[in-house]
Design a protein around this motif. Sequence first.
Motif, PDB file in Angstrom:
ATOM      1  N   PHE A  32      28.722  44.681  47.595  1.00 31.20           N
ATOM      2  CA  PHE A  32      29.412  43.786  46.667  1.00 31.20           C
ATOM      3  C   PHE A  32      30.319  44.554  45.712  1.00 31.20           C
ATOM      4  N   TRP A  33      29.781  45.586  45.073  1.00 32.04           N
ATOM      5  CA  TRP A  33      30.564  46.334  44.093  1.00 32.04           C
ATOM      6  C   TRP A  33      31.689  47.131  44.752  1.00 32.04           C
ATOM      7  N   PHE A  39      39.156  45.469  45.554  1.00 33.66           N
ATOM      8  CA  PHE A  39      40.041  44.374  45.153  1.00 33.66           C
ATOM      9  C   PHE A  39      40.710  44.670  43.812  1.00 33.66           C
ATOM     10  N   THR A  40      39.957  45.189  42.844  1.00 33.23           N
ATOM     11  CA  THR A  40      40.546  45.462  41.536  1.00 33.23           C
ATOM     12  C   THR A  40      41.527  46.639  41.581  1.00 33.23           C
ATOM     13  N   ILE A  41      41.352  47.550  42.524  1.00 35.88           N
ATOM     14  CA  ILE A  41      42.365  48.593  42.702  1.00 35.88           C
ATOM     15  C   ILE A  41      43.693  47.947  43.087  1.00 35.88           C
ATOM     16  N   GLN A  46      49.113  46.115  41.649  1.00 36.64           N
ATOM     17  CA  GLN A  46      50.037  44.983  41.511  1.00 36.64           C
ATOM     18  C   GLN A  46      50.598  44.919  40.096  1.00 36.64           C
ATOM     19  N   ALA A  47      49.784  45.216  39.096  1.00 37.26           N
ATOM     20  CA  ALA A  47      50.260  45.227  37.706  1.00 37.26           C
ATOM     21  C   ALA A  47      51.320  46.304  37.514  1.00 37.26           C
ATOM     22  N   GLY A  71      42.261  53.130  37.596  1.00 38.60           N
ATOM     23  CA  GLY A  71      41.409  54.284  37.301  1.00 38.60           C
ATOM     24  C   GLY A  71      39.945  53.910  37.166  1.00 38.60           C
ATOM     25  N   ALA A  72      39.663  52.820  36.479  1.00 36.22           N
ATOM     26  CA  ALA A  72      38.277  52.386  36.321  1.00 36.22           C
ATOM     27  C   ALA A  72      37.663  51.995  37.665  1.00 36.22           C
ATOM     28  N   SER A  73      38.450  51.350  38.494  1.00 37.74           N
ATOM     29  CA  SER A  73      37.953  50.936  39.802  1.00 37.74           C
ATOM     30  C   SER A  73      37.705  52.139  40.708  1.00 37.74           C
TER      31      SER A  73
END
Length: 82
Positions: A32-33, A39-41, A46-47, A71-73
């Motif tokens: 899951f993580w 996905f968050t990468i 995209q940002a 970076g956090a991801s």
Amino acid sequence: MDTSNNLTESEIRHAVREEISRAGWSVLSTVFWTILSAFTILVGLQAVQIAFYTSGLVALAFVAVGVLVTGASMYLLYLLHR
């Protein structure tokens, strides 16, 4: 020290079932993580991409958010799979 030798068969089976359940949840949690982090990468990248189509302070904010999220991801992925 020999208390483990006095376990009954049902106690051993219970302990094994409990550990298998924990291992299963651990695997599901890792999957899951990992998916969420991947996905968050993409969201962070995209940002950064959106920043190329804006100007001024907004572009700087998009770059900062994108770099922070990416970076956090990536750090989460590192912690999950090291």
